[in-house]
Design an enzyme around this catalytic site. Structure first.
Site, PDB file in Angstrom:
ATOM      1  N   PHE A  94       0.854  -1.178   0.000  1.00  0.00           N
ATOM      2  CA  PHE A  94       0.000   0.000   0.000  1.00  0.00           C
ATOM      3  C   PHE A  94       0.896   1.237   0.000  1.00  0.00           C
ATOM      4  CE2 PHE A  94      -2.602  -3.330   1.525  1.00  0.00           C
ATOM      5  CZ  PHE A  94      -3.929  -2.972   1.340  1.00  0.00           C
ATOM      6  N   ILE A  95       0.512   2.242  -0.748  1.00  0.00           N
ATOM      7  CA  ILE A  95       1.267   3.490  -0.809  1.00  0.00           C
ATOM      8  C   ILE A  95       0.689   4.450   0.234  1.00  0.00           C
ATOM      9  CG2 ILE A  95       1.929   5.451  -2.259  1.00  0.00           C
ATOM     10  CD1 ILE A  95       3.083   2.627  -3.065  1.00  0.00           C
ATOM     11  N   LYS A  96       1.555   4.965   1.104  1.00  0.00           N
ATOM     12  CA  LYS A  96       1.107   5.900   2.141  1.00  0.00           C
ATOM     13  C   LYS A  96       0.889   7.281   1.537  1.00  0.00           C
ATOM     14  CE  LYS A  96       2.721   4.744   6.570  1.00  0.00           C
ATOM     15  NZ  LYS A  96       3.720   4.984   7.616  1.00  0.00           N
ATOM     16  N   ILE A  97      -0.306   7.826   1.785  1.00  0.00           N
ATOM     17  CA  ILE A  97      -0.634   9.182   1.351  1.00  0.00           C
ATOM     18  C   ILE A  97      -1.264   9.896   2.543  1.00  0.00           C
ATOM     19  CG2 ILE A  97      -2.002  10.608  -0.220  1.00  0.00           C
ATOM     20  CD1 ILE A  97      -1.954   8.287  -2.208  1.00  0.00           C
ATOM     21  N   ASN A 112      -2.708   3.627   1.785  1.00  0.00           N
ATOM     22  CA  ASN A 112      -2.867   3.691   3.231  1.00  0.00           C
ATOM     23  C   ASN A 112      -2.909   5.180   3.553  1.00  0.00           C
ATOM     24  OD1 ASN A 112      -2.679   3.739   6.006  1.00  0.00           O
ATOM     25  ND2 ASN A 112      -0.722   2.676   6.112  1.00  0.00           N
TER      26      ASN A 112
END
Length: 117
Positions: free
Chosen positions: A9-12, A33
């Protein structure tokens, strides 16, 4: 570029600046995420960005299934509402939300259902 792994998941951040990135990432099928959520307003803005991304996928004929999560800072929410609830609503550790985090989802669903989403 795709990681080709189901658990990446890519944290934003769920900040004003991150909302557009959440929508675009979801539209492009990238699991996210969402982090740095300190208020109900931020949570709702992130959830609405997620839904816009999914709606755009549907409109484009793409699979709407894009796994994503929102990471809430529960301690900050507890502090914000502690004086507004009865003592029996709290757990033995004093936390309000660890007992029923699904109430946040209920809040989101209630607010979006009322707006026609």
């Amino acid at each position: 570029m795709r990681a080709k792994r189901p658990n990446v998941f890519i944290k934003i951040p769920g900040t004003k600046e991150g909302i557009a990135a959440i929508e675009e990432s979801i539209f492009n099928g990238i699991p996210v995420n969402v982090t740095l959520l300190f208020s109900a307003e931020q949570y709702l803005a992130a959830a609405e960005a997620f839904l816009r991304g999914v709606e755009r996928r549907i409109d484009a004929g793409l699979n709407p299934d894009v796994s994503s999560v929102a990471s809430l800072f529960i301690s900050r929410w507890d502090t914000a509402v502690a004086s507004k609830v009865s003592a029996d609503s709290k757990t033995s550790s004093g936390s309000l939300l660890e007992k029923r985090p699904s109430r946040l989802t209920g809040l989101f669903l209630t607010r979006t259902a009322g707006s026609g989403r």
